[in-house]
Write a protein that holds these residues in place. Sequence first.
Motif, mmCIF file in Angstrom:
data_model
loop_
_atom_site.group_PDB
_atom_site.id
_atom_site.type_symbol
_atom_site.label_atom_id
_atom_site.label_comp_id
_atom_site.label_asym_id
_atom_site.label_seq_id
_atom_site.Cartn_x
_atom_site.Cartn_y
_atom_site.Cartn_z
ATOM 1 N N GLY A 4 53.767 74.862 34.079
ATOM 2 C CA GLY A 4 53.650 75.018 32.639
ATOM 3 C C GLY A 4 54.365 73.945 31.824
ATOM 4 N N THR A 5 55.030 73.008 32.480
ATOM 5 C CA THR A 5 55.739 71.936 31.789
ATOM 6 C C THR A 5 54.742 70.941 31.205
ATOM 7 N N ASP A 6 54.898 70.624 29.917
ATOM 8 C CA ASP A 6 54.033 69.638 29.274
ATOM 9 C C ASP A 6 54.547 68.231 29.547
ATOM 10 N N VAL A 7 53.612 67.305 29.810
ATOM 11 C CA VAL A 7 53.934 65.905 30.050
ATOM 12 C C VAL A 7 53.082 65.066 29.094
ATOM 13 N N THR A 8 53.734 64.146 28.372
ATOM 14 C CA THR A 8 53.030 63.272 27.435
ATOM 15 C C THR A 8 53.537 61.848 27.602
ATOM 16 N N VAL A 9 52.624 60.887 27.555
ATOM 17 C CA VAL A 9 52.981 59.472 27.562
ATOM 18 C C VAL A 9 52.518 58.889 26.239
ATOM 19 N N GLU A 10 53.452 58.216 25.523
ATOM 20 C CA GLU A 10 53.158 57.662 24.204
ATOM 21 C C GLU A 10 53.507 56.179 24.155
ATOM 22 N N TYR A 11 52.720 55.439 23.396
ATOM 23 C CA TYR A 11 53.063 54.055 23.061
ATOM 24 C C TYR A 11 53.670 54.089 21.671
ATOM 25 N N ASN A 12 54.905 53.593 21.557
ATOM 26 C CA ASN A 12 55.646 53.654 20.297
ATOM 27 C C ASN A 12 55.875 52.270 19.713
ATOM 28 N N GLU A 13 56.188 52.250 18.417
ATOM 29 C CA GLU A 13 56.511 50.982 17.768
ATOM 30 C C GLU A 13 57.635 50.298 18.535
ATOM 31 N N ASP B 223 57.087 48.218 20.925
ATOM 32 C CA ASP B 223 56.592 47.984 22.283
ATOM 33 C C ASP B 223 57.323 48.842 23.314
ATOM 34 N N ARG B 224 57.557 50.106 22.970
ATOM 35 C CA ARG B 224 58.232 51.057 23.857
ATOM 36 C C ARG B 224 57.244 52.115 24.321
ATOM 37 N N ILE B 225 57.404 52.545 25.556
ATOM 38 C CA ILE B 225 56.599 53.627 26.111
ATOM 39 C C ILE B 225 57.539 54.797 26.361
ATOM 40 N N HIS B 226 57.177 55.951 25.828
ATOM 41 C CA HIS B 226 57.977 57.163 26.016
ATOM 42 C C HIS B 226 57.227 58.119 26.926
ATOM 43 N N LEU B 227 57.948 58.615 27.922
ATOM 44 C CA LEU B 227 57.431 59.630 28.836
ATOM 45 C C LEU B 227 58.204 60.906 28.546
ATOM 46 N N HIS B 228 57.505 61.914 28.029
ATOM 47 C CA HIS B 228 58.102 63.211 27.728
ATOM 48 C C HIS B 228 57.717 64.179 28.839
ATOM 49 N N VAL B 229 58.728 64.786 29.450
ATOM 50 C CA VAL B 229 58.511 65.812 30.467
ATOM 51 C C VAL B 229 59.325 67.017 30.035
ATOM 52 N N ARG C 149 57.527 47.776 28.453
ATOM 53 C CA ARG C 149 56.297 47.683 29.235
ATOM 54 C C ARG C 149 56.601 47.330 30.690
ATOM 55 N N ALA C 150 57.496 46.363 30.906
ATOM 56 C CA ALA C 150 57.837 45.943 32.270
ATOM 57 C C ALA C 150 58.493 47.077 33.050
ATOM 58 N N GLU C 151 59.405 47.793 32.411
ATOM 59 C CA GLU C 151 60.067 48.915 33.073
ATOM 60 C C GLU C 151 59.058 50.002 33.442
ATOM 61 N N PHE D 236 58.135 51.515 37.078
ATOM 62 C CA PHE D 236 58.211 52.953 37.308
ATOM 63 C C PHE D 236 56.878 53.487 37.846
ATOM 64 N N ALA D 237 55.775 53.095 37.217
ATOM 65 C CA ALA D 237 54.451 53.559 37.644
ATOM 66 C C ALA D 237 54.148 53.085 39.064
ATOM 67 N N ALA D 238 54.527 51.854 39.398
ATOM 68 C CA ALA D 238 54.298 51.330 40.752
ATOM 69 C C ALA D 238 55.107 52.125 41.771
ATOM 70 N N ALA D 239 56.344 52.473 41.428
ATOM 71 C CA ALA D 239 57.184 53.258 42.335
ATOM 72 C C ALA D 239 56.605 54.658 42.552
ATOM 73 N N VAL D 240 56.082 55.267 41.485
ATOM 74 C CA VAL D 240 55.471 56.596 41.603
ATOM 75 C C VAL D 240 54.218 56.514 42.477
ATOM 76 N N ALA D 241 53.386 55.492 42.271
ATOM 77 C CA ALA D 241 52.171 55.327 43.077
ATOM 78 C C ALA D 241 52.524 55.094 44.542
ATOM 79 N N GLU D 242 53.548 54.284 44.790
ATOM 80 C CA GLU D 242 53.979 54.035 46.177
ATOM 81 C C GLU D 242 54.500 55.319 46.818
#
Length: 66
Positions: free
Chosen positions: A16-25, A27-33, A42-44, A48-54
């Motif tokens: 039931g936990t909501d997860v949202t990914v946002e692009y913010n002013e 050039d920041r990406i916020h991951l809400h869990v 963007r680089a970070e 992070f996404a590559a590590a999760v996929a691996e």
Amino acid sequence: MGIIEEELGTTTLSDGTDVTVEYNEGDRIHLHVGRFRLSFSRAEFGRFAAAVAEGKADLLDTKDGF
């Protein structure tokens, strides 16, 4: 908190936990869990996404070995 420029994705986990990914002013990406927020450049986020996929690939390989 920044200004949200675009919601990149949203889902709800099986518990039931909501997860949202946002692009913010700025050039920041916020991951809400749930109540937690992680802020990435963007680089970070790319690393992070590559590590999760691996991790997912490793988990599936391990699962197939059983």
